[in-house]
Each structure stands twice: as C-alpha cells, then as structure tokens.
Write a protein that holds these residues in place. Structure first.
Motif, short mmCIF file in Angstrom:
data_model
loop_
_atom_site.label_atom_id
_atom_site.label_comp_id
_atom_site.label_asym_id
_atom_site.label_seq_id
_atom_site.Cartn_x
_atom_site.Cartn_y
_atom_site.Cartn_z
N SER A 30 0.89 -1.41 -0.05
CA SER A 30 0.14 0.08 -0.17
C SER A 30 0.99 1.31 0.06
O SER A 30 0.48 2.10 -0.68
CB SER A 30 -1.05 0.03 1.07
N ARG A 31 1.86 1.30 0.90
CA ARG A 31 2.72 2.37 0.88
C ARG A 31 3.56 2.78 -0.51
O ARG A 31 3.77 3.77 -0.99
CB ARG A 31 3.97 2.14 2.02
N LEU A 32 3.94 1.51 -1.09
CA LEU A 32 4.67 1.63 -2.42
C LEU A 32 3.65 2.19 -3.59
O LEU A 32 4.14 3.05 -4.37
CB LEU A 32 5.11 0.27 -2.93
N LEU A 33 2.62 1.73 -3.39
CA LEU A 33 1.45 2.50 -4.42
C LEU A 33 1.10 3.78 -4.16
O LEU A 33 1.26 4.60 -5.23
CB LEU A 33 0.03 1.62 -4.22
N LEU A 34 1.16 4.43 -3.04
CA LEU A 34 1.23 5.55 -2.64
C LEU A 34 2.27 6.37 -3.08
O LEU A 34 2.13 7.66 -3.64
CB LEU A 34 0.70 6.01 -1.24
N GLN A 35 3.46 5.97 -2.86
CA GLN A 35 4.74 6.68 -3.13
C GLN A 35 5.18 6.87 -4.39
O GLN A 35 5.89 7.59 -5.01
CB GLN A 35 5.98 5.93 -2.22
N THR A 36 4.40 5.90 -5.24
CA THR A 36 4.92 5.88 -6.75
C THR A 36 3.94 6.35 -7.54
O THR A 36 4.02 6.59 -8.71
CB THR A 36 4.98 4.43 -7.10
N ASN A 37 2.60 6.58 -7.07
CA ASN A 37 1.53 7.50 -7.95
C ASN A 37 1.44 8.67 -7.26
O ASN A 37 0.39 8.87 -6.45
CB ASN A 37 0.42 6.45 -7.72
N ALA A 38 1.79 10.01 -8.14
CA ALA A 38 1.77 11.15 -7.71
C ALA A 38 0.26 11.61 -7.76
O ALA A 38 -0.07 12.41 -6.96
CB ALA A 38 2.60 12.12 -8.60
N GLN A 39 -0.46 10.86 -8.64
CA GLN A 39 -1.81 11.44 -8.63
C GLN A 39 -2.71 11.18 -7.34
O GLN A 39 -3.66 11.87 -6.88
CB GLN A 39 -2.40 10.68 -9.98
N THR A 40 -2.30 10.23 -6.83
CA THR A 40 -3.04 9.73 -5.34
C THR A 40 -2.94 10.86 -4.39
O THR A 40 -3.56 10.88 -3.50
CB THR A 40 -2.56 8.37 -4.84
N LEU A 41 -1.82 11.56 -4.38
CA LEU A 41 -1.61 12.79 -3.33
C LEU A 41 -2.55 13.85 -3.58
O LEU A 41 -2.95 14.66 -2.82
CB LEU A 41 -0.36 13.17 -3.44
N GLN A 42 -2.90 14.21 -5.01
CA GLN A 42 -3.90 15.09 -5.25
C GLN A 42 -5.20 14.81 -5.23
O GLN A 42 -6.22 15.44 -4.73
CB GLN A 42 -3.65 15.75 -6.67
N GLU A 43 -5.68 13.50 -5.41
CA GLU A 43 -7.12 12.90 -5.46
C GLU A 43 -6.94 11.70 -4.67
O GLU A 43 -7.25 10.62 -5.23
CB GLU A 43 -7.66 12.74 -6.76
N PRO A 44 -6.82 11.75 -3.27
CA PRO A 44 -6.44 10.58 -2.45
C PRO A 44 -7.56 9.50 -2.15
O PRO A 44 -7.44 8.35 -2.09
CB PRO A 44 -5.93 11.16 -1.11
N LEU A 45 -9.09 10.02 -2.55
CA LEU A 45 -10.18 9.11 -2.20
C LEU A 45 -10.98 8.88 -3.32
O LEU A 45 -12.21 8.44 -3.32
CB LEU A 45 -10.85 9.72 -1.01
N GLN A 46 -10.48 9.12 -4.66
CA GLN A 46 -11.28 8.92 -5.60
C GLN A 46 -11.30 7.23 -6.26
O GLN A 46 -12.17 6.88 -6.69
CB GLN A 46 -10.65 9.52 -6.79
N ASP A 47 -10.39 6.62 -5.92
CA ASP A 47 -10.22 5.12 -6.13
C ASP A 47 -10.70 4.37 -4.97
O ASP A 47 -9.82 4.59 -4.11
CB ASP A 47 -8.80 5.00 -7.02
N LYS A 48 -11.21 3.20 -5.22
CA LYS A 48 -11.37 2.19 -3.94
C LYS A 48 -10.05 1.55 -3.60
O LYS A 48 -9.75 1.46 -2.33
CB LYS A 48 -12.38 1.31 -4.40
N LYS A 49 -9.04 1.28 -4.39
CA LYS A 49 -7.97 0.69 -3.97
C LYS A 49 -7.01 1.73 -3.48
O LYS A 49 -6.36 1.43 -2.50
CB LYS A 49 -7.38 0.07 -5.36
N VAL A 50 -7.11 2.88 -3.67
CA VAL A 50 -6.24 3.95 -3.47
C VAL A 50 -6.71 4.24 -1.97
O VAL A 50 -5.93 4.56 -1.19
CB VAL A 50 -6.13 5.00 -4.34
N LYS A 51 -8.10 4.48 -1.83
CA LYS A 51 -8.69 4.67 -0.48
C LYS A 51 -8.24 3.55 0.52
O LYS A 51 -7.85 3.85 1.54
CB LYS A 51 -10.30 4.70 -0.58
N GLU A 52 -8.18 2.41 0.14
CA GLU A 52 -7.80 1.16 0.97
C GLU A 52 -6.32 1.26 1.50
O GLU A 52 -5.87 1.03 2.71
CB GLU A 52 -7.97 -0.19 0.33
N ALA A 53 -5.46 1.79 0.54
CA ALA A 53 -4.12 1.93 0.61
C ALA A 53 -3.93 3.00 1.66
O ALA A 53 -2.96 3.00 2.68
CB ALA A 53 -3.36 2.27 -0.69
N TRP A 54 -4.67 4.10 1.47
CA TRP A 54 -4.30 5.21 2.56
C TRP A 54 -4.91 4.71 3.94
O TRP A 54 -4.18 5.02 5.07
CB TRP A 54 -5.18 6.29 1.96
#
Length: 275
Positions: free
Chosen positions: A41-65
């Motif tokens: 989950s950390r790797l996903l967040l650190q390598t995907n810059a878009q998740t830092l701007q829109e952190p809760l738009q995607d279910k997988k990204v939301k779970e990673a956060w």
C-alpha cells in the motif's frame, strides 16, 4: 514530507474532515492486514503522484491510504508495532477503563485513581453527598490527570530533545523543543478529554437509572450495562479525541527557537503531532 503527512495537509484542515477520516482509520479490522500488504500500500502511494492530489477517488487507493495512515509512523516511515497502532487503542483501552470503574472492596484492589478516594472515605467514614463526591465524581478528574501524566511521560523525549519542523514543502528546517512541547500538550489535552468524557457519560446514565429504581429491581444488569455504555462512549469519543487538533500541526515562526528563526523566512512551520 512523508505521504501520511501529505495526506493530512490536504485532508485534515477541518475538524469534521479529520473526524470522518479517523472514524474510518480506527476500524479494528485493519489490524488483520499483514505487513506485506501494508508495504504494498505504501509503495502504491509513493509511486503514484496522482493519489496525493485525489486521494479518495479510487477504492484501491482509498484502502491503501487507510492501511498507511493506521499502520505507518509518518516520522520514520516504519510500520508501527501492532499494539501501538491507532486501531488497537479501543480494544486495548476498553478493558482497562472498564476495570477501573468497577467497585473495589479494598485499597489493595483499587486502581491508582480510586485508591485516594477510597482511603479518604474509609478513614473519615464519609456518607451522603461527600461519599458520592469521593466515590463517583473525584475519580473522573483524577483519571483525566493520570491520562495527561501518562502522555507526558511516554512522549517526554519529544519536548526534551525536540521534534522536526518543516516548511510548507516538507523541507526540514530544524529540531524544536517548543514544537515538541506543543505537540505533546495537544495530545495530552485530547487524551484527558477522551477518558474524562468516556467516564462521565456511562456514570451519568447509570446515575439516572438508579433514580428510576431500574437497577434496584435488576441488579444483575449493572455490569453488562456499564460495559456496553463504556464501550459505546469510548468508541464514540475516540475519533473525536484524535480529531480535535490537526495531525499536521502548525507553529508560528516567532514561537520557535532563535537558531531556527535564522534558518527560514517562512511565517508558519509544521510538525507531526502524533497520537
């Protein structure tokens, strides 16, 4: 700046925003996830810059956060030991708080915040309103004070040695004892409010039940009622307590040490408050 702090810089600006996130993060089932899944989950967040701007738009990204915020220390980037993670707070603290509220038959069995009231009652043979005060009212501020003392002791190194302060871009400007003291004081106050309120609510409800004679007619209902009320009050107050102060704390430049003042022209700096 760690991704967890980047999250709070955008998603934790208001109390209501922080409350909604903490209500989700404090889910005890998060503790069932493995360290390997947390690292992914950390790797996903650190390598995907878009998740830092829109952190809760995607279910997988939301779970990673959710996994990252609940399991990783934003200061070191390391996975927090299981029993010290925020979601473990409720299942670990509830039995201790509930046990402290149970009546004790002797001073040896009394928890530290009940020993003094018990001693006064037995030595002076108090009755009536004074007995009610020492038995039901005094333990509440004593418990709140003990919570403050506990935070100050456990996190004493933060105001003795200082914590890192950063500019708005996440660049570390220096280490500040004043920021460390502010962070510990804020956490201590929120912890005192948490336990104080979590005791007041069930005790107040039980007091009104006593006045209706419900507990006199159903004495065996006292213990389960107290347990349910304690769990409910503590569970409801926990995200409130964690949300009172921002996770990414702010401190004015003029409130910092002189050696830090000479290192930056920023008017406001930031620090990790902790929990």
């Amino acid at each position: 700046m760690d991704v967890n702090l980047q999250f709070w810089s955008t998603e934790g600006k208001s109390f209501f925003q922080r409350f909604l996130h903490w209500a989700d993060i404090l889910d005890p089932t998060v503790l069932l996830n493995s360290n390997k899944k947390i690292e992914k989950s950390r790797l996903l967040l650190q390598t995907n810059a878009q998740t830092l701007q829109e952190p809760l738009q995607d279910k997988k990204v939301k779970e990673a956060w959710k996994l990252s915020l609940s399991s990783v220390h934003p200061g070191t980037g390391e996975i927090i030991p299981l029993v010290f993670r925020p979601p473990a707070f409720l299942p670990l603290a509830t039995p201790l708080l509930f046990a402290s509220l149970l009546p004790h038959r002797g001073a040896k069995q009394a928890i530290i915040w009940q020993a003094f009231p018990y001693f006064v009652m037995t030595q002076h043979k108090l009755s009536g309103p004074m007995q009610t005060f020492f038995k039901r009212i005094l333990p509440i501020p004593l418990l709140a004070c003990l919570s403050v003392f506990n935070v100050m002791i456990v996190r004493g190194t933060e105001y003795e040695n200082g914590i890192e302060v950063m500019d708005k871009n996440g660049k570390v400007i220096g280490v500040s004892q004043k920021a460390g003291l502010k962070a510990v004081q804020e956490t201590a106050l929120s912890r005192a409010a948490l336990f104080g309120t979590a005791v007041i609510i069930p005790e107040s409800l039980l007091y009104f039940l006593y006045r209706t004679n419900f507990l006199l007619r159903n004495p065996h209902a006292l213990t389960p009622l107290r347990l349910v009320m304690t769990v409910s009050a503590l569970g409801a107050m926990l995200p409130v307590s964690f949300s009172v102060f921002p996770q990414l704390g702010e401190i004015k430049r003029d409130d910092l040490e002189k050696e830090i003042l000479s290192s930056t022209e920023e008017t406001e700096l930031f620090y990790n408050r902790g929990v």
